[in-house]
Write an enzyme that holds these catalytic residues in place. Sequence first.
Site, mmCIF file in Angstrom:
data_model
loop_
_atom_site.group_PDB
_atom_site.id
_atom_site.type_symbol
_atom_site.label_atom_id
_atom_site.label_comp_id
_atom_site.label_asym_id
_atom_site.label_seq_id
_atom_site.Cartn_x
_atom_site.Cartn_y
_atom_site.Cartn_z
ATOM 1 N N PRO A 30 36.268 50.422 36.024
ATOM 2 C CA PRO A 30 36.619 49.967 34.672
ATOM 3 C C PRO A 30 35.380 49.809 33.800
ATOM 4 O O PRO A 30 34.416 49.162 34.200
ATOM 5 C CB PRO A 30 37.279 48.603 34.921
ATOM 6 N N GLN A 106 42.863 47.367 35.068
ATOM 7 C CA GLN A 106 42.289 46.070 35.410
ATOM 8 C C GLN A 106 42.744 45.055 34.358
ATOM 9 O O GLN A 106 42.423 45.211 33.177
ATOM 10 C CB GLN A 106 40.766 46.156 35.428
ATOM 11 N N TYR A 189 33.869 36.118 34.130
ATOM 12 C CA TYR A 189 35.068 35.929 33.315
ATOM 13 C C TYR A 189 35.962 34.861 33.945
ATOM 14 O O TYR A 189 35.614 34.270 34.972
ATOM 15 C CB TYR A 189 35.765 37.266 33.104
#
Length: 363
Positions: A30, A106, A189
Amino acid sequence: MENNLSTQPHLFQPLTIKSVKLRNRIGVSPMCQYSSEDGVANDWHLVHLGTRATGGAGLVIVEATAVAPEGRITPGCAGIWAEKHVEPLARINRFMKQQGAVPGIQIAHAGRKASAALPWAGGAHLPDDAGGWPTIAPSGLAFGADLPKQPQAMTETDIARVQADFVAAAKRSLVAGYEWLEIHSAHGYLSHEFLSPLSNQRTDRYGGTLENRCRFLLETTRAVRAVWPEELPLTVRLSCTDWVPGGWSIEECVELARRLQAEGVDLIDCSSGGNAPDAKIPVAPGYQVPFAERIRREAGIATAAVGFITQPQEADDIIRTGQADLVLLAREFLRDAYWPAHAAKVLGHQDKLPPPLQYARAW
């Protein structure tokens, strides 16, 4: 999974997980393109992703795709929080499947690293009155450096809402035609923020002990697995270490991988870092591969290796020596969309990856 963990396949041997068969062990990692408007994919994404599928990748995973507007890293990030996002993604997926690639996505929430400017505009946090928005995180701790916003510490109501957003995103992903789903729990994240004691200083059941810090991801995974078809792969990207003393560690990651497998996860995508601006990361070719090897060996789950893998022989050796089941490339795919085709030639496997009919004369 088709291959036993004790076998030694090669880079161009197919990989079957559940009902999904990849034509080779090469995947597009990704990579954010920062080119969406209100989360909607466009022609850039069609060409960018479609070209990598044409180039021979077995798996193409779409960039971190936000489960909620406030979960975007930047205003240009992809989203799947609304029905309007589905058909543009479905169009791309139909094309990629026609080229022989499996489409993956994702799904992500950026947590305290959300509300940032586009990278080519500096990448710093945007003020709320200049295109930014308030951020949330496990604790009210700012990331630091160019991302100084103090996030709002999440309540259990906030946690339940975000988990519901992940479930809704998984459902939309299925409608859009994805056959491979990855939950983003890396790179500082939101989900990674819960895992790491650097960013999680909660004193309730979502903080403190390893079991409590893993709770958000394990609950989210369980809820997503309940709506994602059993016959389709569910994977998780983890940062295997924070590269900071006292932070998240590979030892904790191995234990988490065992628990994720018990929740129905089929593969761990092994990355690292991203949760501390002052981390000292020993970047070098293949520097994260040992994480994939250790988790594969100690947790008994399939893994993907990522991080500065550029050479065909290097990628083939990773598979042949049992360090990982899948190799994901990022920057190298930006430089060379036809890396798999070139690798097949170098490794003597042209028969495993025939060119598109339109290109056969020049292959």
